[in-house]
Write a protein that holds these residues in place. Structure first.
Motif, PDB file in Angstrom:
ATOM      1  N   UNK A 157     -31.664  14.979 -22.735  1.00  0.00           N
ATOM      2  CA  UNK A 157     -31.052  16.872 -22.607  1.00  0.00           C
ATOM      3  C   UNK A 157     -31.816  17.309 -22.138  1.00  0.00           C
ATOM      4  N   UNK A 158     -31.197  18.617 -21.828  1.00  0.00           N
ATOM      5  CA  UNK A 158     -32.185  19.358 -21.156  1.00  0.00           C
ATOM      6  C   UNK A 158     -34.078  20.052 -20.960  1.00  0.00           C
ATOM      7  N   UNK A 159     -33.932  20.113 -19.877  1.00  0.00           N
ATOM      8  CA  UNK A 159     -36.026  19.966 -19.711  1.00  0.00           C
ATOM      9  C   UNK A 159     -35.923  20.386 -18.842  1.00  0.00           C
ATOM     10  N   UNK A 160     -37.132  21.004 -18.469  1.00  0.00           N
ATOM     11  CA  UNK A 160     -37.527  21.850 -17.484  1.00  0.00           C
ATOM     12  C   UNK A 160     -39.060  20.775 -17.255  1.00  0.00           C
ATOM     13  N   UNK A 161     -39.259  20.759 -15.690  1.00  0.00           N
ATOM     14  CA  UNK A 161     -40.149  19.536 -15.154  1.00  0.00           C
ATOM     15  C   UNK A 161     -40.934  20.449 -14.280  1.00  0.00           C
ATOM     16  N   UNK A 162     -42.839  20.540 -14.249  1.00  0.00           N
ATOM     17  CA  UNK A 162     -43.161  21.969 -13.337  1.00  0.00           C
ATOM     18  C   UNK A 162     -44.470  20.813 -12.901  1.00  0.00           C
ATOM     19  N   UNK A 163     -44.832  21.107 -11.871  1.00  0.00           N
ATOM     20  CA  UNK A 163     -46.307  20.332 -11.167  1.00  0.00           C
ATOM     21  C   UNK A 163     -46.700  21.528 -10.593  1.00  0.00           C
ATOM     22  N   UNK A 164     -48.286  21.574 -10.902  1.00  0.00           N
ATOM     23  CA  UNK A 164     -48.573  22.859 -10.414  1.00  0.00           C
ATOM     24  C   UNK A 164     -49.906  22.898  -9.495  1.00  0.00           C
ATOM     25  N   UNK A 165     -50.177  23.303  -8.923  1.00  0.00           N
ATOM     26  CA  UNK A 165     -51.330  23.545  -7.860  1.00  0.00           C
ATOM     27  C   UNK A 165     -52.568  23.129  -8.534  1.00  0.00           C
ATOM     28  N   UNK A 166     -53.082  22.961  -9.813  1.00  0.00           N
ATOM     29  CA  UNK A 166     -54.224  22.457  -9.714  1.00  0.00           C
ATOM     30  C   UNK A 166     -53.767  21.334 -10.387  1.00  0.00           C
ATOM     31  N   UNK A 167     -52.273  20.283 -11.420  1.00  0.00           N
ATOM     32  CA  UNK A 167     -52.490  19.393 -11.434  1.00  0.00           C
ATOM     33  C   UNK A 167     -51.939  18.354  -9.944  1.00  0.00           C
ATOM     34  N   UNK A 168     -51.646  19.232  -8.815  1.00  0.00           N
ATOM     35  CA  UNK A 168     -51.606  18.317  -7.637  1.00  0.00           C
ATOM     36  C   UNK A 168     -52.883  17.781  -7.118  1.00  0.00           C
ATOM     37  N   UNK A 169     -53.806  19.344  -7.099  1.00  0.00           N
ATOM     38  CA  UNK A 169     -55.674  18.988  -7.191  1.00  0.00           C
ATOM     39  C   UNK A 169     -55.767  17.459  -7.888  1.00  0.00           C
ATOM     40  N   UNK A 170     -55.304  17.422  -9.327  1.00  0.00           N
ATOM     41  CA  UNK A 170     -56.163  17.205 -10.037  1.00  0.00           C
ATOM     42  C   UNK A 170     -55.850  15.696 -10.040  1.00  0.00           C
ATOM     43  N   UNK A 171     -54.624  15.624  -9.898  1.00  0.00           N
ATOM     44  CA  UNK A 171     -54.344  13.773  -9.941  1.00  0.00           C
ATOM     45  C   UNK A 171     -52.790  14.207  -8.675  1.00  0.00           C
ATOM     46  N   UNK A 172     -54.071  13.887  -7.063  1.00  0.00           N
ATOM     47  CA  UNK A 172     -53.374  13.668  -6.012  1.00  0.00           C
ATOM     48  C   UNK A 172     -51.735  12.651  -5.611  1.00  0.00           C
ATOM     49  N   UNK A 173     -50.543  12.845  -5.008  1.00  0.00           N
ATOM     50  CA  UNK A 173     -49.968  12.263  -4.954  1.00  0.00           C
ATOM     51  C   UNK A 173     -49.378  12.435  -4.057  1.00  0.00           C
ATOM     52  N   UNK A 174     -48.924  11.974  -2.809  1.00  0.00           N
ATOM     53  CA  UNK A 174     -48.632  12.434  -1.556  1.00  0.00           C
ATOM     54  C   UNK A 174     -46.957  11.909  -1.952  1.00  0.00           C
ATOM     55  N   UNK A 175     -46.566  10.737  -2.464  1.00  0.00           N
ATOM     56  CA  UNK A 175     -45.287  10.233  -2.448  1.00  0.00           C
ATOM     57  C   UNK A 175     -44.244  11.418  -2.686  1.00  0.00           C
ATOM     58  N   UNK A 176     -43.167  10.286  -2.222  1.00  0.00           N
ATOM     59  CA  UNK A 176     -41.543  11.802  -2.219  1.00  0.00           C
ATOM     60  C   UNK A 176     -41.039  10.916  -3.261  1.00  0.00           C
ATOM     61  N   UNK A 177     -40.643  11.763  -4.055  1.00  0.00           N
ATOM     62  CA  UNK A 177     -39.249  11.958  -5.004  1.00  0.00           C
ATOM     63  C   UNK A 177     -37.848  12.239  -4.650  1.00  0.00           C
ATOM     64  N   UNK A 178     -36.620  11.329  -4.230  1.00  0.00           N
ATOM     65  CA  UNK A 178     -35.489  11.510  -3.994  1.00  0.00           C
ATOM     66  C   UNK A 178     -34.526  11.684  -5.218  1.00  0.00           C
TER      67      UNK A 178
END
Length: 318
Positions: free
Chosen positions: A66-87
């Motif tokens: 169903x309809x949903x919004x995903x967000x990834x914040x600066x804080x989440x990037x810092x706390x849970x590092x992940x440099x990989x890409x998604x296509x």
């Protein structure tokens, strides 16, 4: 299950009570994706399904929800590092992706690369059916000679883009009949074509001749990577072009003949390390059989490229 073994897993929110589905979905997605925020249009009875195919190298998920919004914040990037890409590639519905001051509206036939190493917003319409393909950062940053978020829409309706879409769909349709080396080998080729597609999209003014030269050079190197005498001059002569033409064709995608030869040799070793048919070969044997001058030269280059030694990859995948 031993590390690195190919696996297929299915999940549906229909397996839990309606009031528990939003939390169930959040926990499920968080179990194999990095930390994100979730905003539901109807959290009281959210519906979603996933079919996940993965090894220790790649992951392909087909999902519907169903309809949903995903967000990834600066804080989440810092706390849970992940440099990989998604296509991301929607098959129905649409997805709006915002990252690095860019916005891409994805509909069936268009895709986008997004980095989890930077904040983003991803808005998904109701009843969206899509693929999300996880790609190790080094598979994109090296070949594309860049390290930055990508959110440009890529055309999957024709030409090279259509080939990419067909290969992802083929991986999905044959999911129950694939092995670990097969899934990884096809995924490697998908990523290679995606990088070519993305670079071509960024540089539409590149002469078509150079693109053709590049494609033929890549095929030649892949077929002759194990030859220890292979050089840029040798491949140019074999293909009937000047060394300068070959250099220009590869320069447009951020590489050189020497780097391309090394890359294909490293991929060859990696594939053989994952294949039971080559278990009898020592690392030294693999080095010489794949065009390297010594086991130490292989180990140094392999660790720089993949983050671990050939021996660690061989025994870590068991």
């Amino acid at each position: 299950m031993p590390a690195g073994m190919y696996s297929v897993e299915s999940l549906s929110t229909g397996d839990v009570a309606p009031c528990e589905r939003a939390e169930f979905w959040r926990e499920h997605i968080a179990s194999y994706q990095s930390r994100m925020g979730y905003r539901y249009s109807r959290a009281d009875n959210f519906r979603g399904e996933t079919i996940r195919q993965h090894t220790d190298a790649y992951q392909l998920v087909r999902f519907w929800s169903d309809e949903i919004e995903y967000t990834r914040t600066t804080r989440q990037v810092r706390q849970d590092p992940d440099e990989n890409y998604r296509f991301l590639l929607p098959l129905s519905g649409d997805i709006v992706l915002r990252q690095d001051d860019q916005e891409a509206r994805l509909t069936p036939g268009t895709g986008a690369l997004v980095s989890f190493g930077a904040p983003f917003e991803c808005l998904q319409s109701a009843s969206t059916d899509a693929f999300i393909f996880t790609i190790p950062a080094h598979e994109v940053d090296g070949p594309m000679n860049r390290k930055s978020p990508l959110a440009a829409g890529l055309d999957l309706r024709r030409g090279l883009g259509r080939v990419v879409g067909s290969m992802l769909n083929g991986l999905y349709e044959e999911r129950d009949d694939l092995t670990d080396p097969q899934f990884n080998a096809v995924s490697d080729r998908v990523v290679e074509l995606l990088c070519m597609l993305a670079v071509g999209d960024d540089r539409p003014d590149v002469p078509g001749h150079l693109a053709q030269v590049e494609a033929m050079v890549r095929r030649y190197v892949r077929g002759h990577a194990a030859d220890p005498e292979l050089t840029g001059a040798e491949m140019a002569q074999a293909l009937g072009w000047s060394l300068r033409q070959v250099q220009l064709a590869l320069q447009r995608v951020g590489t050189t003949p020497r780097e391309l030869i090394r890359e294909e040799r490293l991929r060859l070793v990696r594939d053989r390390l994952r294949c039971a048919a080559f278990e009898h070969m020592t690392i030294n044997d693999l080095a010489y059989a794949s065009g390297f001058s010594s086991a130490s030269a292989l180990s140094t280059a392999f660790r720089q490229r993949f983050g671990l030694s050939p021996r660690e990859m061989r025994y870590g995948s068991r």
